[in-house]
Design a protein around this motif. Structure first.
Motif, short mmCIF file in Angstrom:
data_model
loop_
_atom_site.label_atom_id
_atom_site.label_comp_id
_atom_site.label_asym_id
_atom_site.label_seq_id
_atom_site.Cartn_x
_atom_site.Cartn_y
_atom_site.Cartn_z
N GLY A 422 0.80 -1.22 0.00
CA GLY A 422 0.00 0.00 0.00
C GLY A 422 0.83 1.27 0.00
N VAL A 423 2.17 1.12 0.08
CA VAL A 423 3.07 2.28 0.09
C VAL A 423 3.80 2.36 -1.25
N VAL A 424 3.81 3.55 -1.85
CA VAL A 424 4.59 3.78 -3.06
C VAL A 424 6.03 4.11 -2.68
N GLU A 425 6.18 5.08 -1.82
CA GLU A 425 7.51 5.50 -1.39
C GLU A 425 7.37 6.31 -0.11
N SER A 426 8.52 6.57 0.51
CA SER A 426 8.52 7.32 1.76
C SER A 426 9.80 8.14 1.86
N ALA A 427 9.76 9.12 2.75
CA ALA A 427 10.95 9.91 3.08
C ALA A 427 10.94 10.08 4.59
N VAL A 428 12.09 9.92 5.20
CA VAL A 428 12.20 10.01 6.65
C VAL A 428 13.11 11.17 7.01
N ILE A 429 12.67 11.98 7.96
CA ILE A 429 13.44 13.13 8.44
C ILE A 429 13.43 13.12 9.97
N GLY A 430 14.25 13.98 10.55
CA GLY A 430 14.22 14.20 11.98
C GLY A 430 13.62 15.55 12.27
N ALA A 431 12.82 15.64 13.31
CA ALA A 431 12.23 16.91 13.72
C ALA A 431 12.58 17.16 15.18
N PRO A 432 12.85 18.41 15.55
CA PRO A 432 13.21 18.71 16.95
C PRO A 432 12.17 18.17 17.93
N HIS A 433 12.67 17.50 18.96
CA HIS A 433 11.81 16.87 19.96
C HIS A 433 12.37 17.22 21.33
N ALA A 434 11.57 17.78 22.19
CA ALA A 434 12.05 18.25 23.49
C ALA A 434 12.62 17.14 24.35
N PHE A 436 13.58 13.74 23.12
CA PHE A 436 14.54 12.86 22.46
C PHE A 436 15.59 13.58 21.64
N GLY A 437 15.57 14.90 21.64
CA GLY A 437 16.50 15.65 20.79
C GLY A 437 15.94 15.78 19.39
N GLU A 438 15.71 14.63 18.77
CA GLU A 438 15.03 14.57 17.48
C GLU A 438 14.08 13.38 17.50
N GLY A 439 12.95 13.54 16.83
CA GLY A 439 12.03 12.44 16.66
C GLY A 439 11.97 12.05 15.20
N VAL A 440 11.85 10.75 14.94
CA VAL A 440 11.79 10.25 13.56
C VAL A 440 10.39 10.53 12.99
N VAL A 441 10.36 11.17 11.81
CA VAL A 441 9.11 11.49 11.14
C VAL A 441 9.14 10.85 9.75
N ALA A 442 8.09 10.13 9.39
CA ALA A 442 7.98 9.51 8.07
C ALA A 442 6.90 10.20 7.27
N ILE A 443 7.23 10.55 6.03
CA ILE A 443 6.26 11.12 5.10
C ILE A 443 6.05 10.07 4.01
N VAL A 444 4.80 9.65 3.82
CA VAL A 444 4.50 8.48 3.01
C VAL A 444 3.56 8.83 1.86
N VAL A 445 3.82 8.23 0.69
CA VAL A 445 2.93 8.33 -0.46
C VAL A 445 2.23 6.98 -0.62
N ARG A 446 0.89 7.01 -0.59
CA ARG A 446 0.12 5.77 -0.72
C ARG A 446 0.00 5.34 -2.19
N VAL A 447 -0.19 4.04 -2.37
CA VAL A 447 -0.62 3.52 -3.66
C VAL A 447 -2.03 4.06 -3.93
N LYS A 472 7.98 8.40 15.13
CA LYS A 472 7.12 8.91 16.19
C LYS A 472 5.93 9.66 15.60
N ALA A 473 5.98 9.90 14.30
CA ALA A 473 4.86 10.52 13.59
C ALA A 473 4.93 10.10 12.13
N ILE A 474 3.78 9.86 11.53
CA ILE A 474 3.68 9.48 10.11
C ILE A 474 2.64 10.37 9.45
N PHE A 475 3.02 10.94 8.29
CA PHE A 475 2.10 11.78 7.53
C PHE A 475 1.99 11.24 6.11
N PHE A 476 0.85 11.50 5.48
CA PHE A 476 0.62 11.05 4.11
C PHE A 476 0.46 12.27 3.20
#
Length: 504
Positions: A422-434, A436-447, A472-476
Protein backbone atom coordinates in the motif's frame (compact mmCIF):
# COMPACT_ATOMS: atom_id res chain seq x y z
CA UNK A 1 51.65 -5.65 27.73
CA UNK A 2 47.95 -5.15 27.10
CA UNK A 3 47.19 -1.40 27.13
CA UNK A 4 43.52 -1.47 28.15
CA UNK A 5 43.73 -4.50 30.42
CA UNK A 6 46.79 -3.03 32.14
CA UNK A 7 45.11 0.37 32.61
CA UNK A 8 41.53 -0.64 33.40
CA UNK A 9 41.57 -4.17 34.78
CA UNK A 10 44.91 -4.86 36.47
CA UNK A 11 44.47 -2.13 39.15
CA UNK A 12 41.25 -3.82 40.28
CA UNK A 13 43.16 -6.79 41.67
CA UNK A 14 44.30 -4.77 44.71
CA UNK A 15 41.07 -2.85 45.27
CA UNK A 16 39.00 -4.07 48.18
CA UNK A 17 36.74 -1.03 48.01
CA UNK A 18 33.56 -0.79 45.95
CA UNK A 19 33.88 -0.18 42.23
CA UNK A 20 30.21 -0.76 41.43
CA UNK A 21 27.22 0.08 43.60
CA UNK A 22 23.95 -1.61 42.65
CA UNK A 23 20.55 0.12 42.94
CA UNK A 24 19.80 -1.81 46.15
CA UNK A 25 22.97 -0.45 47.73
CA UNK A 26 24.96 -3.68 47.52
CA UNK A 27 28.52 -3.27 46.31
CA UNK A 28 30.97 -5.09 44.07
CA UNK A 29 34.56 -4.52 45.21
CA UNK A 30 37.29 -4.15 42.65
CA UNK A 31 39.02 -7.42 43.49
CA UNK A 32 35.73 -9.30 43.04
CA UNK A 33 35.21 -7.71 39.62
CA UNK A 34 38.81 -8.59 38.75
CA UNK A 35 38.37 -12.25 39.65
CA UNK A 36 35.05 -12.42 37.80
CA UNK A 37 36.67 -11.02 34.66
CA UNK A 38 39.37 -13.71 34.97
CA UNK A 39 36.77 -16.46 35.20
CA UNK A 40 34.88 -15.14 32.17
CA UNK A 41 38.14 -14.73 30.23
CA UNK A 42 38.80 -18.43 30.81
CA UNK A 43 35.29 -19.25 29.58
CA UNK A 44 35.91 -17.26 26.41
CA UNK A 45 39.24 -18.95 25.73
CA UNK A 46 37.70 -22.38 26.39
CA UNK A 47 35.04 -21.48 23.80
CA UNK A 48 37.75 -20.86 21.23
CA UNK A 49 38.38 -17.13 21.50
CA UNK A 50 41.86 -16.21 20.34
CA UNK A 51 43.48 -12.78 19.96
CA UNK A 52 41.59 -10.87 17.29
CA UNK A 53 38.42 -12.96 17.53
CA UNK A 54 35.15 -11.11 18.02
CA UNK A 55 32.88 -11.48 21.04
CA UNK A 56 29.34 -10.16 20.52
CA UNK A 57 27.10 -9.10 23.41
CA UNK A 58 23.42 -8.24 23.33
CA UNK A 59 22.26 -8.40 26.90
CA UNK A 60 21.00 -6.29 29.76
CA UNK A 61 23.27 -3.95 31.69
CA UNK A 62 24.77 -5.55 34.78
CA UNK A 63 28.10 -5.86 36.61
CA UNK A 64 28.50 -9.23 34.91
CA UNK A 65 28.07 -7.64 31.48
CA UNK A 66 30.78 -5.14 32.37
CA UNK A 67 32.98 -8.02 33.54
CA UNK A 68 32.45 -9.63 30.12
CA UNK A 69 33.86 -6.51 28.44
CA UNK A 70 36.89 -6.59 30.74
CA UNK A 71 37.34 -10.31 30.15
CA UNK A 72 37.29 -9.78 26.40
CA UNK A 73 40.10 -7.21 26.76
CA UNK A 74 42.14 -9.62 28.85
CA UNK A 75 41.64 -12.45 26.33
CA UNK A 76 42.67 -10.24 23.42
CA UNK A 77 39.26 -10.38 21.77
CA UNK A 78 37.39 -7.62 19.96
CA UNK A 79 34.33 -6.58 21.94
CA UNK A 80 31.17 -6.18 19.87
CA UNK A 81 28.38 -4.59 21.94
CA UNK A 82 24.97 -4.62 20.28
CA UNK A 83 21.94 -2.50 21.09
CA UNK A 84 19.44 -4.45 23.18
CA UNK A 85 16.63 -3.05 21.03
CA UNK A 86 17.84 -4.76 17.84
CA UNK A 87 15.55 -7.44 16.47
CA UNK A 88 16.66 -10.95 15.54
CA UNK A 89 16.59 -9.92 11.86
CA UNK A 90 19.02 -7.09 12.58
CA UNK A 91 21.29 -9.24 14.76
CA UNK A 92 21.56 -11.77 11.94
CA UNK A 93 23.39 -9.20 9.81
CA UNK A 94 25.86 -8.22 12.55
CA UNK A 95 26.73 -11.83 13.36
CA UNK A 96 27.18 -12.62 9.68
CA UNK A 97 29.40 -9.62 9.06
CA UNK A 98 31.55 -9.72 12.21
CA UNK A 99 31.68 -13.53 12.45
CA UNK A 100 32.21 -13.59 16.22
CA UNK A 101 33.59 -16.68 17.89
CA UNK A 102 31.17 -16.22 20.81
CA UNK A 103 27.86 -14.39 21.17
CA UNK A 104 26.07 -13.63 24.43
CA UNK A 105 22.35 -12.88 24.58
CA UNK A 106 19.56 -12.78 27.15
CA UNK A 107 18.04 -16.20 27.85
CA UNK A 108 14.72 -15.13 26.32
CA UNK A 109 16.39 -14.56 22.95
CA UNK A 110 18.36 -17.80 22.91
CA UNK A 111 15.84 -19.82 20.91
CA UNK A 112 15.50 -17.13 18.23
CA UNK A 113 19.26 -16.79 17.81
CA UNK A 114 20.20 -20.45 18.11
CA UNK A 115 19.53 -21.23 14.44
CA UNK A 116 21.56 -18.20 13.37
CA UNK A 117 24.57 -18.98 15.56
CA UNK A 118 24.61 -22.69 14.80
CA UNK A 119 24.62 -22.04 11.06
CA UNK A 120 27.59 -19.73 11.48
CA UNK A 121 29.55 -21.87 13.93
CA UNK A 122 29.19 -19.34 16.78
CA UNK A 123 29.13 -20.44 20.41
CA UNK A 124 26.00 -18.95 21.99
CA UNK A 125 25.91 -18.20 25.72
CA UNK A 126 23.31 -16.41 27.81
CA UNK A 127 23.34 -13.68 30.45
CA UNK A 128 20.59 -11.54 31.91
CA UNK A 129 20.46 -8.55 34.22
CA UNK A 130 19.95 -10.77 37.27
CA UNK A 131 23.31 -12.51 36.72
CA UNK A 132 21.83 -15.78 35.52
CA UNK A 133 22.56 -17.67 32.34
CA UNK A 134 25.02 -20.13 30.87
CA UNK A 135 27.89 -17.61 30.89
CA UNK A 136 27.60 -17.21 34.66
CA UNK A 137 27.23 -20.96 35.13
CA UNK A 138 30.40 -21.67 33.18
CA UNK A 139 32.26 -18.85 34.91
CA UNK A 140 31.41 -20.32 38.32
CA UNK A 141 33.31 -23.48 37.33
CA UNK A 142 36.25 -21.70 35.69
CA UNK A 143 39.50 -20.70 37.40
CA UNK A 144 39.90 -17.05 38.34
CA UNK A 145 43.58 -16.82 37.42
CA UNK A 146 44.15 -15.49 33.92
CA UNK A 147 47.24 -13.91 32.40
CA UNK A 148 46.15 -11.12 30.05
CA UNK A 149 47.06 -11.74 26.42
CA UNK A 150 49.72 -9.43 24.97
CA UNK A 151 48.27 -6.63 22.85
CA UNK A 152 49.74 -3.47 21.33
CA UNK A 153 48.28 0.01 21.21
CA UNK A 154 47.39 -0.40 17.51
CA UNK A 155 45.65 -3.74 18.03
CA UNK A 156 41.88 -3.60 17.82
CA UNK A 157 39.84 -3.71 21.02
CA UNK A 158 36.28 -3.22 19.81
CA UNK A 159 33.96 -2.91 16.84
CA UNK A 160 30.99 -0.56 17.05
CA UNK A 161 28.36 -0.85 14.33
CA UNK A 162 26.96 2.40 13.02
CA UNK A 163 24.26 2.36 10.34
CA UNK A 164 25.18 3.51 6.86
CA UNK A 165 23.12 5.72 4.57
CA UNK A 166 23.19 2.93 2.00
CA UNK A 167 21.40 0.69 4.48
CA UNK A 168 24.44 -1.48 5.23
CA UNK A 169 25.76 -1.03 8.76
CA UNK A 170 29.46 -0.27 9.16
CA UNK A 171 31.67 -1.64 11.92
CA UNK A 172 33.95 1.08 13.28
CA UNK A 173 37.22 -0.53 14.40
CA UNK A 174 38.62 0.98 17.61
CA UNK A 175 42.06 0.16 18.94
CA UNK A 176 43.48 -0.04 22.45
CA UNK A 177 45.27 3.22 21.78
CA UNK A 178 42.10 4.92 20.54
CA UNK A 179 40.14 4.09 23.68
CA UNK A 180 42.89 4.64 26.23
CA UNK A 181 44.00 7.98 24.79
CA UNK A 182 40.42 9.21 24.82
CA UNK A 183 39.86 8.18 28.42
CA UNK A 184 43.01 10.06 29.45
CA UNK A 185 41.97 13.18 27.51
CA UNK A 186 38.55 13.18 29.19
CA UNK A 187 40.04 12.67 32.65
CA UNK A 188 42.28 15.68 32.09
CA UNK A 189 39.48 17.82 30.66
CA UNK A 190 36.74 16.90 33.14
CA UNK A 191 39.01 16.60 36.24
CA UNK A 192 37.96 13.10 37.22
CA UNK A 193 39.78 11.55 40.20
CA UNK A 194 39.60 8.50 42.45
CA UNK A 195 37.25 10.32 44.84
CA UNK A 196 34.57 10.66 42.15
CA UNK A 197 31.35 8.64 42.21
CA UNK A 198 29.63 8.54 38.84
CA UNK A 199 25.88 8.08 38.61
CA UNK A 200 25.85 5.66 35.66
CA UNK A 201 22.41 5.35 34.06
CA UNK A 202 23.58 4.95 30.46
CA UNK A 203 23.48 1.71 28.44
CA UNK A 204 26.80 -0.08 28.00
CA UNK A 205 26.30 -1.15 24.38
CA UNK A 206 26.97 2.46 23.34
CA UNK A 207 30.23 4.44 23.12
CA UNK A 208 28.95 6.91 25.74
CA UNK A 209 28.11 4.47 28.50
CA UNK A 210 30.95 2.03 27.88
CA UNK A 211 33.96 3.76 26.37
CA UNK A 212 33.40 7.14 28.00
CA UNK A 213 31.81 6.46 31.37
CA UNK A 214 33.26 3.11 32.45
CA UNK A 215 36.69 3.54 30.89
CA UNK A 216 37.13 6.91 32.59
CA UNK A 217 36.04 5.67 36.00
CA UNK A 218 38.10 2.49 35.89
CA UNK A 219 41.11 4.47 34.72
CA UNK A 220 40.99 6.90 37.66
CA UNK A 221 40.02 4.31 40.26
CA UNK A 222 36.63 5.84 41.02
CA UNK A 223 33.32 4.13 41.61
CA UNK A 224 30.02 3.92 39.74
CA UNK A 225 26.43 3.76 40.93
CA UNK A 226 25.43 1.24 38.28
CA UNK A 227 21.76 1.67 37.39
CA UNK A 228 20.27 -0.77 34.85
CA UNK A 229 18.63 2.11 32.99
CA UNK A 230 17.56 5.73 33.37
CA UNK A 231 14.58 6.14 35.65
CA UNK A 232 13.74 9.52 37.20
CA UNK A 233 12.87 8.08 40.60
CA UNK A 234 16.03 5.96 40.75
CA UNK A 235 18.29 8.78 39.58
CA UNK A 236 16.89 11.25 42.10
CA UNK A 237 17.17 8.66 44.87
CA UNK A 238 20.83 7.93 44.05
CA UNK A 239 21.88 11.49 43.24
CA UNK A 240 22.91 12.38 46.84
CA UNK A 241 25.58 9.65 46.73
CA UNK A 242 27.18 10.84 43.47
CA UNK A 243 29.60 13.57 42.44
CA UNK A 244 29.02 13.41 38.66
CA UNK A 245 26.54 12.23 36.07
CA UNK A 246 26.93 11.64 32.34
CA UNK A 247 23.70 11.81 30.38
CA UNK A 248 21.89 12.41 27.13
CA UNK A 249 19.46 15.33 26.62
CA UNK A 250 16.51 13.06 27.39
CA UNK A 251 17.83 12.58 30.94
CA UNK A 252 17.82 16.30 31.59
CA UNK A 253 14.44 17.06 30.05
CA UNK A 254 12.87 14.34 32.17
CA UNK A 255 14.59 15.49 35.34
CA UNK A 256 13.39 19.03 34.66
CA UNK A 257 9.86 17.67 34.53
CA UNK A 258 10.12 16.56 38.17
CA UNK A 259 9.74 19.07 40.99
CA UNK A 260 12.24 17.18 43.14
CA UNK A 261 15.10 18.47 40.98
CA UNK A 262 16.30 21.48 42.99
CA UNK A 263 19.45 23.35 43.94
CA UNK A 264 19.49 21.50 47.24
CA UNK A 265 19.23 18.10 45.53
CA UNK A 266 22.25 18.84 43.33
CA UNK A 267 24.32 21.06 45.63
CA UNK A 268 26.94 18.35 46.25
CA UNK A 269 27.39 17.50 42.55
CA UNK A 270 30.60 18.42 40.76
CA UNK A 271 29.67 17.82 37.13
CA UNK A 272 26.82 17.07 34.75
CA UNK A 273 27.75 16.26 31.14
CA UNK A 274 25.57 15.72 28.08
CA UNK A 275 26.20 14.13 24.72
CA UNK A 276 25.08 11.60 22.08
CA UNK A 277 22.48 14.09 20.78
CA UNK A 278 22.15 17.88 20.57
CA UNK A 279 21.20 19.55 23.85
CA UNK A 280 18.69 22.31 23.26
CA UNK A 281 19.87 25.69 24.50
CA UNK A 282 16.57 26.08 26.33
CA UNK A 283 17.23 22.84 28.25
CA UNK A 284 20.70 24.10 29.14
CA UNK A 285 19.30 27.37 30.49
CA UNK A 286 16.40 25.73 32.33
CA UNK A 287 18.70 23.26 34.08
CA UNK A 288 21.01 26.04 35.24
CA UNK A 289 18.09 28.12 36.48
CA UNK A 290 16.73 25.17 38.47
CA UNK A 291 19.98 23.74 39.86
CA UNK A 292 22.72 26.31 39.45
CA UNK A 293 24.72 23.82 37.35
CA UNK A 294 25.72 24.50 33.75
CA UNK A 295 25.63 21.22 31.85
CA UNK A 296 28.91 20.49 30.08
CA UNK A 297 28.18 19.46 26.50
CA UNK A 298 30.63 17.58 24.33
CA UNK A 299 30.75 15.95 20.90
CA UNK A 300 31.78 12.57 19.62
CA UNK A 301 30.80 9.66 17.43
CA UNK A 302 31.45 5.94 17.20
CA UNK A 303 34.38 6.49 14.84
CA UNK A 304 36.19 9.01 17.03
CA UNK A 305 34.84 8.47 20.55
CA UNK A 306 35.00 12.00 22.02
CA UNK A 307 36.53 14.87 20.04
CA UNK A 308 35.43 18.12 21.72
CA UNK A 309 34.18 19.40 25.04
CA UNK A 310 33.09 22.61 26.62
CA UNK A 311 35.65 23.59 29.28
CA UNK A 312 35.50 22.49 32.89
CA UNK A 313 36.84 25.86 33.97
CA UNK A 314 35.63 28.59 31.69
CA UNK A 315 32.52 29.37 29.72
CA UNK A 316 30.22 26.49 28.85
CA UNK A 317 28.34 27.89 25.89
CA UNK A 318 24.83 26.62 25.33
CA UNK A 319 24.32 25.36 21.79
CA UNK A 320 28.01 24.57 21.25
CA UNK A 321 30.09 21.44 21.78
CA UNK A 322 33.10 23.39 22.95
CA UNK A 323 36.75 23.05 22.01
CA UNK A 324 38.97 20.20 20.76
CA UNK A 325 40.13 17.75 23.41
CA UNK A 326 43.86 17.52 24.20
CA UNK A 327 45.70 15.89 21.32
CA UNK A 328 42.76 16.23 18.91
CA UNK A 329 42.90 18.37 15.77
CA UNK A 330 39.76 19.71 14.11
CA UNK A 331 39.08 21.67 10.98
CA UNK A 332 36.03 22.75 9.02
CA UNK A 333 36.29 22.45 5.28
CA UNK A 334 34.35 22.76 2.07
CA UNK A 335 32.78 19.38 1.34
CA UNK A 336 33.96 19.22 -2.27
CA UNK A 337 37.40 20.81 -2.21
CA UNK A 338 38.53 19.96 1.30
CA UNK A 339 39.78 23.52 1.71
CA UNK A 340 39.27 25.24 5.06
CA UNK A 341 36.26 27.54 5.09
CA UNK A 342 36.53 31.03 6.61
CA UNK A 343 35.93 31.30 10.33
CA UNK A 344 32.23 31.37 11.16
CA UNK A 345 31.13 29.71 7.93
CA UNK A 346 29.58 26.26 7.77
CA UNK A 347 31.47 23.29 6.38
CA UNK A 348 32.23 19.63 7.03
CA UNK A 349 33.89 18.85 10.35
CA UNK A 350 37.04 16.73 10.06
CA UNK A 351 39.03 15.17 12.91
CA UNK A 352 42.56 13.86 13.35
CA UNK A 353 44.12 12.44 16.48
CA UNK A 354 44.84 9.33 18.56
CA UNK A 355 41.11 8.94 19.19
CA UNK A 356 40.21 8.38 15.52
CA UNK A 357 39.31 4.83 14.57
CA UNK A 358 41.25 2.51 12.24
CA UNK A 359 38.57 2.20 9.57
CA UNK A 360 35.45 0.15 8.88
CA UNK A 361 35.43 -3.60 9.37
CA UNK A 362 35.91 -5.35 6.02
CA UNK A 363 35.20 -2.14 4.09
CA UNK A 364 38.61 -0.96 2.83
CA UNK A 365 37.18 1.19 0.04
CA UNK A 366 34.67 2.87 2.34
CA UNK A 367 37.41 3.42 4.90
CA UNK A 368 39.67 5.05 2.31
CA UNK A 369 36.85 7.32 1.16
CA UNK A 370 36.31 8.67 4.68
CA UNK A 371 39.89 9.83 5.22
CA UNK A 372 41.82 12.69 3.62
CA UNK A 373 45.37 12.05 2.45
CA UNK A 374 46.73 13.88 5.50
CA UNK A 375 44.87 11.58 7.91
CA UNK A 376 41.84 13.71 8.76
CA UNK A 377 38.59 11.76 9.13
CA UNK A 378 35.57 13.24 7.35
CA UNK A 379 32.79 13.11 9.96
CA UNK A 380 29.96 14.12 7.64
CA UNK A 381 28.71 16.57 10.28
CA UNK A 382 28.18 20.18 9.29
CA UNK A 383 29.66 22.68 11.74
CA UNK A 384 31.09 26.13 12.25
CA UNK A 385 33.72 27.51 14.61
CA UNK A 386 33.65 30.94 16.23
CA UNK A 387 36.44 33.39 16.99
CA UNK A 388 37.07 31.76 20.38
CA UNK A 389 37.35 28.27 18.93
CA UNK A 390 33.96 26.99 20.10
CA UNK A 391 32.35 24.54 17.68
CA UNK A 392 28.67 24.41 16.84
CA UNK A 393 27.21 21.38 15.05
CA UNK A 394 24.53 22.68 12.69
CA UNK A 395 23.40 19.57 10.87
CA UNK A 396 24.40 16.30 9.27
CA UNK A 397 25.35 16.07 5.68
CA UNK A 398 24.00 12.55 5.42
CA UNK A 399 20.61 13.25 7.04
CA UNK A 400 21.41 11.31 10.18
CA UNK A 401 18.70 11.53 12.83
CA UNK A 402 19.77 11.22 16.47
CA UNK A 403 16.83 10.20 18.62
CA UNK A 404 17.35 9.68 22.34
CA UNK A 405 21.09 9.48 21.76
CA UNK A 406 20.90 6.73 19.13
CA UNK A 407 21.73 7.07 15.45
CA UNK A 408 18.89 6.54 12.99
CA UNK A 409 19.67 6.60 9.28
CA UNK A 410 16.63 7.49 7.15
CA UNK A 411 17.57 5.13 4.33
CA UNK A 412 17.13 2.07 6.53
CA UNK A 413 13.72 3.18 7.83
CA UNK A 414 12.57 4.22 4.35
CA UNK A 415 13.49 0.79 2.99
CA UNK A 416 11.28 -0.94 5.54
CA UNK A 417 8.34 1.43 5.00
CA UNK A 418 8.58 1.16 1.22
CA UNK A 419 8.22 -2.59 1.57
CA UNK A 420 4.83 -2.29 3.25
CA UNK A 421 1.89 -3.15 0.99
CA UNK A 422 0.00 0.00 0.00
CA UNK A 423 3.07 2.28 0.09
CA UNK A 424 4.59 3.78 -3.06
CA UNK A 425 7.51 5.50 -1.39
CA UNK A 426 8.52 7.32 1.76
CA UNK A 427 10.95 9.91 3.08
CA UNK A 428 12.20 10.01 6.65
CA UNK A 429 13.44 13.13 8.44
CA UNK A 430 14.22 14.20 11.98
CA UNK A 431 12.23 16.91 13.72
CA UNK A 432 13.21 18.71 16.95
CA UNK A 433 11.81 16.88 19.96
CA UNK A 434 12.05 18.25 23.49
CA UNK A 435 12.55 14.82 25.04
CA UNK A 436 14.54 12.86 22.46
CA UNK A 437 16.50 15.65 20.79
CA UNK A 438 15.03 14.57 17.48
CA UNK A 439 12.03 12.44 16.66
CA UNK A 440 11.79 10.25 13.56
CA UNK A 441 9.11 11.49 11.14
CA UNK A 442 7.98 9.51 8.07
CA UNK A 443 6.26 11.12 5.10
CA UNK A 444 4.50 8.48 3.01
CA UNK A 445 2.93 8.33 -0.46
CA UNK A 446 0.12 5.77 -0.72
CA UNK A 447 -0.62 3.52 -3.66
CA UNK A 448 -3.66 5.08 -5.42
CA UNK A 449 -6.81 3.68 -3.84
CA UNK A 450 -4.99 2.32 -0.80
CA UNK A 451 -6.49 3.05 2.61
CA UNK A 452 -3.37 2.21 4.60
CA UNK A 453 -3.03 4.23 7.82
CA UNK A 454 -0.20 5.10 10.17
CA UNK A 455 -1.18 2.29 12.54
CA UNK A 456 -0.77 -0.27 9.73
CA UNK A 457 2.75 0.93 8.98
CA UNK A 458 3.74 0.92 12.65
CA UNK A 459 2.45 -2.63 13.00
CA UNK A 460 4.54 -3.71 10.00
CA UNK A 461 7.69 -2.13 11.48
CA UNK A 462 7.23 -3.57 14.96
CA UNK A 463 9.41 -6.65 14.46
CA UNK A 464 11.57 -5.19 11.71
CA UNK A 465 13.17 -2.18 13.39
CA UNK A 466 14.40 -1.35 16.86
CA UNK A 467 11.94 0.89 18.68
CA UNK A 468 14.23 3.95 18.59
CA UNK A 469 14.24 3.75 14.77
CA UNK A 470 10.47 3.60 14.45
CA UNK A 471 8.68 6.83 13.45
CA UNK A 472 7.12 8.91 16.19
CA UNK A 473 4.86 10.52 13.59
CA UNK A 474 3.68 9.48 10.11
CA UNK A 475 2.10 11.78 7.53
CA UNK A 476 0.62 11.05 4.11
CA UNK A 477 1.01 13.29 1.06
CA UNK A 478 0.22 12.88 -2.63
CA UNK A 479 3.82 13.14 -3.82
CA UNK A 480 7.25 13.87 -2.42
CA UNK A 481 8.87 17.19 -3.39
CA UNK A 482 11.76 16.73 -5.81
CA UNK A 483 14.33 18.87 -7.59
CA UNK A 484 14.91 18.85 -11.33
CA UNK A 485 17.23 15.86 -10.97
CA UNK A 486 14.55 13.84 -9.21
CA UNK A 487 16.14 13.95 -5.77
CA UNK A 488 13.72 14.22 -2.85
CA UNK A 489 14.04 17.66 -1.26
CA UNK A 490 14.15 16.87 2.43
CA UNK A 491 14.69 20.51 3.32
CA UNK A 492 11.20 21.19 2.00
CA UNK A 493 9.85 18.34 4.09
CA UNK A 494 11.54 19.73 7.18
CA UNK A 495 9.89 23.06 6.54
CA UNK A 496 6.52 21.33 6.26
CA UNK A 497 6.81 18.94 9.18
CA UNK A 498 9.69 20.27 11.28
CA UNK A 499 7.48 21.60 14.07
CA UNK A 500 5.33 18.49 14.45
CA UNK A 501 6.59 17.94 18.01
CA UNK A 502 6.61 21.61 19.01
CA UNK A 503 3.79 21.18 21.50
CA UNK A 504 4.89 17.79 22.86
Amino acid sequence: MNPLADALVAPLEMRGDAVLVRPDGSEMPGDVLYRLSGRIANVLVDAGVRPGDRVAMQTEKSPEALALYLACLRAGGLFLPLNTAYTAAEIDYFLGDAEPRVAICVPAAEAALRAVTESKGITLLTLDGAATGTLVERAAEAPEDFASVTRRADDLAAILYTSGTTGRSKGAMLSHGNLLSNADALIETWRFAAADILLHALPIFHVHGLFVATNVMLRVGGRMIFLPKFDVDSVLAQLPRATAMMGVPTFYTRLLGDGRLTREATSHMRLFTSGSAPLLAETHRAFEARTGHRILERYGMSETTMSTSNPYDGERRAGTVGLPLPGVELRIVDAESGVDVPQGEIGILEVRGPNVFKGYWRMPEKSADEFREDGFFVTGDMARIDADGYITIVGRAKDLVISGGYNVYPKEVEGEIDGVEGVVESAVIGAPHADFGEGVVAIVVRVPGSEIEAEDIMAALHDRLAKFKQPKAIFFIDELPRNTMGKVQKNALREMFGDVFAED
